[in-house]
Design an enzyme around this catalytic site. Structure first.
Site, PDB file in Angstrom:
ATOM      1  N   ARG A 232       1.179  -4.161  -5.961  1.00  0.00           N
ATOM      2  CA  ARG A 232       2.398  -4.972  -6.024  1.00  0.00           C
ATOM      3  C   ARG A 232       2.526  -5.585  -7.417  1.00  0.00           C
ATOM      4  O   ARG A 232       1.536  -6.033  -8.012  1.00  0.00           O
ATOM      5  CB  ARG A 232       2.360  -6.093  -4.981  1.00  0.00           C
ATOM      6  CG  ARG A 232       2.696  -5.644  -3.574  1.00  0.00           C
ATOM      7  CD  ARG A 232       4.153  -5.181  -3.423  1.00  0.00           C
ATOM      8  NE  ARG A 232       4.489  -4.731  -2.089  1.00  0.00           N
ATOM      9  CZ  ARG A 232       4.391  -3.481  -1.653  1.00  0.00           C
ATOM     10  NH1 ARG A 232       3.959  -2.535  -2.465  1.00  0.00           N
ATOM     11  NH2 ARG A 232       4.757  -3.162  -0.422  1.00  0.00           N
ATOM     12  N   ASP A 256       3.064   1.648 -11.271  1.00  0.00           N
ATOM     13  CA  ASP A 256       4.035   2.161 -10.310  1.00  0.00           C
ATOM     14  C   ASP A 256       4.867   1.023  -9.736  1.00  0.00           C
ATOM     15  O   ASP A 256       5.890   1.253  -9.104  1.00  0.00           O
ATOM     16  CB  ASP A 256       3.304   2.894  -9.170  1.00  0.00           C
ATOM     17  CG  ASP A 256       4.266   3.577  -8.229  1.00  0.00           C
ATOM     18  OD1 ASP A 256       5.168   4.286  -8.726  1.00  0.00           O
ATOM     19  OD2 ASP A 256       4.158   3.388  -7.002  1.00  0.00           O
ATOM     20  N   GLU A 261      11.150  -5.961  -9.204  1.00  0.00           N
ATOM     21  CA  GLU A 261      11.711  -4.607  -9.104  1.00  0.00           C
ATOM     22  C   GLU A 261      12.791  -4.510  -8.032  1.00  0.00           C
ATOM     23  O   GLU A 261      13.512  -3.508  -7.962  1.00  0.00           O
ATOM     24  CB  GLU A 261      10.603  -3.589  -8.833  1.00  0.00           C
ATOM     25  CG  GLU A 261       9.922  -3.792  -7.485  1.00  0.00           C
ATOM     26  CD  GLU A 261       8.752  -2.845  -7.232  1.00  0.00           C
ATOM     27  OE1 GLU A 261       7.860  -2.735  -8.073  1.00  0.00           O
ATOM     28  OE2 GLU A 261       8.751  -2.223  -6.150  1.00  0.00           O
ATOM     29  N   HIS A 293       7.888   2.834  -8.198  1.00  0.00           N
ATOM     30  CA  HIS A 293       7.343   2.615  -6.859  1.00  0.00           C
ATOM     31  C   HIS A 293       7.407   3.906  -6.034  1.00  0.00           C
ATOM     32  O   HIS A 293       8.000   3.965  -4.952  1.00  0.00           O
ATOM     33  CB  HIS A 293       8.114   1.489  -6.150  1.00  0.00           C
ATOM     34  CG  HIS A 293       7.287   0.763  -5.123  1.00  0.00           C
ATOM     35  ND1 HIS A 293       7.336  -0.598  -4.952  1.00  0.00           N
ATOM     36  CD2 HIS A 293       6.380   1.203  -4.213  1.00  0.00           C
ATOM     37  CE1 HIS A 293       6.510  -0.955  -3.975  1.00  0.00           C
ATOM     38  NE2 HIS A 293       5.915   0.128  -3.516  1.00  0.00           N
TER      39      HIS A 293
HETATM   40  P1  NAI Z   1      -5.306  -2.530   3.403  1.00  0.00           P
HETATM   41  O1  NAI Z   1      -4.858  -3.705   4.167  1.00  0.00           O
HETATM   42  O2  NAI Z   1      -5.968  -1.393   4.122  1.00  0.00           O
HETATM   43  O3  NAI Z   1      -6.309  -3.001   2.237  1.00  0.00           O
HETATM   44  C1  NAI Z   1      -6.105  -4.097   1.444  1.00  0.00           C
HETATM   45  C2  NAI Z   1      -7.460  -4.639   1.021  1.00  0.00           C
HETATM   46  O4  NAI Z   1      -7.240  -5.674   0.065  1.00  0.00           O
HETATM   47  C3  NAI Z   1      -8.273  -5.236   2.183  1.00  0.00           C
HETATM   48  O5  NAI Z   1      -9.568  -4.697   2.180  1.00  0.00           O
HETATM   49  C4  NAI Z   1      -8.273  -6.725   1.878  1.00  0.00           C
HETATM   50  O6  NAI Z   1      -9.460  -7.387   2.298  1.00  0.00           O
HETATM   51  C5  NAI Z   1      -8.159  -6.710   0.370  1.00  0.00           C
HETATM   52  N1  NAI Z   1      -7.691  -7.971  -0.202  1.00  0.00           N
HETATM   53  C6  NAI Z   1      -6.813  -8.868   0.294  1.00  0.00           C
HETATM   54  N2  NAI Z   1      -6.648  -9.895  -0.546  1.00  0.00           N
HETATM   55  C7  NAI Z   1      -7.469  -9.647  -1.590  1.00  0.00           C
HETATM   56  C8  NAI Z   1      -7.763 -10.345  -2.790  1.00  0.00           C
HETATM   57  N3  NAI Z   1      -7.195 -11.524  -3.055  1.00  0.00           N
HETATM   58  N4  NAI Z   1      -8.654  -9.795  -3.648  1.00  0.00           N
HETATM   59  C9  NAI Z   1      -9.245  -8.617  -3.368  1.00  0.00           C
HETATM   60  N5  NAI Z   1      -9.007  -7.902  -2.255  1.00  0.00           N
HETATM   61  C10 NAI Z   1      -8.138  -8.426  -1.380  1.00  0.00           C
HETATM   62  O7  NAI Z   1      -4.027  -2.033   2.591  1.00  0.00           O
HETATM   63  P2  NAI Z   1      -3.779  -0.584   1.945  1.00  0.00           P
HETATM   64  O8  NAI Z   1      -3.130   0.300   2.936  1.00  0.00           O
HETATM   65  O9  NAI Z   1      -5.031  -0.125   1.303  1.00  0.00           O
HETATM   66  O10 NAI Z   1      -2.682  -0.951   0.835  1.00  0.00           O
HETATM   67  C11 NAI Z   1      -3.007  -1.737  -0.299  1.00  0.00           C
HETATM   68  C12 NAI Z   1      -1.735  -2.171  -0.999  1.00  0.00           C
HETATM   69  O11 NAI Z   1      -1.119  -1.048  -1.618  1.00  0.00           O
HETATM   70  C13 NAI Z   1      -0.620  -2.692  -0.060  1.00  0.00           C
HETATM   71  O12 NAI Z   1      -0.781  -4.023   0.279  1.00  0.00           O
HETATM   72  C14 NAI Z   1       0.620  -2.467  -0.865  1.00  0.00           C
HETATM   73  O13 NAI Z   1       0.895  -3.631  -1.624  1.00  0.00           O
HETATM   74  C15 NAI Z   1       0.264  -1.319  -1.790  1.00  0.00           C
HETATM   75  N6  NAI Z   1       1.042  -0.100  -1.537  1.00  0.00           N
HETATM   76  C16 NAI Z   1       1.790   0.453  -2.555  1.00  0.00           C
HETATM   77  C17 NAI Z   1       2.512   1.628  -2.350  1.00  0.00           C
HETATM   78  C18 NAI Z   1       3.267   2.316  -3.443  1.00  0.00           C
HETATM   79  O14 NAI Z   1       4.072   3.221  -3.148  1.00  0.00           O
HETATM   80  N7  NAI Z   1       3.038   1.990  -4.688  1.00  0.00           N
HETATM   81  C19 NAI Z   1       2.553   2.234  -1.024  1.00  0.00           C
HETATM   82  C20 NAI Z   1       1.682   1.619  -0.071  1.00  0.00           C
HETATM   83  C21 NAI Z   1       0.992   0.482  -0.310  1.00  0.00           C
END
Ligand code: NAI
Length: 327
Positions: A232, A256, A261, A293
């Site tokens: 993000r 990305d 945005e 994105h």
């Molecule tokens: P997830 O929920 O499986 O993993 C997120 C991880 O981040 C968790 O292990 C959590 O403990 C950790 N986390 C939370 N707060 C934190 C912090 N302050 N410091 C360090 N780690 C922390 O989510 P997933 O599926 O892996 O997605 C991750 C992120 O990717 C999403 O939240 C979203 O913002 C982004 N995303 C971007 C996309 C794109 O097209 N560019 C598409 C899909 C997701």
């Protein structure tokens, strides 16, 4: 059972919506535009509304509530674009539709490789028949330490993929996973800034980690560090990033996502004067690759997102347990 779908893309989503709508026995109202006060009437009579990344303000959520909406699903993993407090107040259940992690993970690895190999400069030169070599020498992943922030579904997949490249891997998360420890060493953020040649972000945006990459953290990073963000925009302070690139502290970036945005991405704005100066500056740097994105955008992800967003609506309407409920 009626579901109103906003921001429905005719060229890739519509066919899939119709397929799963029929399979699940849902009557769909498909609208190509994002929800706004003028088109909330389309949600009249629908208990469920299906959206993309448009900002869901208190005003819009109130408008949906007034039309009987009780369930809002976003066809994204992140849901920081929804005012969750207002949704709760209005009795609207919020859900997401998380697709498999491979699309985003592959993309992050691609941005890392593009950044360390100066791909933007190379492609720009090739396009104008400048076949010189000066200034485009790259680095090899086997010689680098990659720091992964957030070892959830995507971060862990990135780590597994990168383990095949022979780089050293360090990781940071609020919670450690045994599976990840097979490939990466968990470290503190202070250690990560000190050791990582590449930092890739895979944590959701929260109040705690807003601008986690800023002036102070950048100053503590290695000279020439590469920063990749497919999570993000708000995780990085754009001003600090620009200053770091101008100073030569940051060697390259692959972005990305960027701050502010909303309203730009997924629209054709080529004839418009935009009010996002940071984006314009970042796009202009030869060592910064900016994409809009896109990381999620694969055939598998689109199909899964549409299917699961509608399945969540069906489960909600039947009063059943919903695995995608987030608030
Ligand atoms: P997830 O929920 O499986 O993993 C997120 C991880 O981040 C968790 O292990 C959590 O403990 C950790 N986390 C939370 N707060 C934190 C912090 N302050 N410091 C360090 N780690 C922390 O989510 P997933 O599926 O892996 O997605 C991750 C992120 O990717 C999403 O939240 C979203 O913002 C982004 N995303 C971007 C996309 C794109 O097209 N560019 C598409 C899909 C997701």
């Amino acid at each position: 059972m009626k579901v109103t779908v906003y921001s429905c893309r005719e060229f890739d989503e519509e066919r899939i919506f119709r397929k799963y709508g029929e399979e699940l026995g849902l009557e769909l109202v498909l609208c190509p535009d994002a929800p706004e006060p003028g088109n909330l009437g389309l949600a009249e009579g629908s208990a469920c509304v299906d959206i993309l990344t448009s900002k869901m303000t208190r005003e819009l959520l109130g408008g949906l509530r007034d039309r009987g909406v009780r369930y809002l699903v976003t066809r994204t993993i992140g849901y920081d674009h929804i005012d969750l407090e207002a949704a709760k107040e209005f009795g609207i259940t919020v859900a997401n539709a998380p697709y498999g992690p491979h699309g985003v993970a592959d993309y992050a690895v691609m941005l890392i490789l593009m950044s360390i190999r100066n791909a933007k400069r190379i492609i720009e030169r090739t396009n104008i028949q400048d076949y010189s070599l000066k200034g485009i020498q790259g680095r090899e992943l086997k010689d680098l330490t990659v720091g992964v922030i957030g070892t959830g579904r995507i971060g862990e997949t990135v780590i597994r993929s990168l383990s095949g490249f022979g780089c050293r891997l360090v990781a940071y998360d609020l919670y450690e996973k045994e599976e990840v420890k097979k490939y990466a060493e968990y470290v503190t953020l202070a250690q990560m800034w000190k050791r990582a040649d590449v930092v890739t972000l895979h944590a959701p945006l929260t109040e705690e980690n807003y601008h986690m990459i800023g002036e102070e953290s950048i100053a503590r990073m290695k000279d020439g560090v590469v920063i990749v963000n497919t999570a993000r925009g708000g995780l990085i302070d754009s001003q600090a990033l620009i200053a770091g690139i101008e100073a030569g502290k940051i060697g390259a970036a692959g972005l990305d996502v960027v701050e502010n945005e909303f309203g730009l991405y997924y629209y054709d704005r080529k004839s418009d004067v935009l009010d996002n100066r940071e984006l314009a500056v970042l796009r202009g740097f030869p060592n910064v690759t900016v994409t809009h994105h896109m990381a999620f955008y694969t055939d598998d992800c689109v199909e899964t997102v549409v299917r699961d967003s509608l399945t969540g609506c069906k489960l909600f309407l039947e009063g059943k347990e919903n695995p995608w409920r987030v608030a």
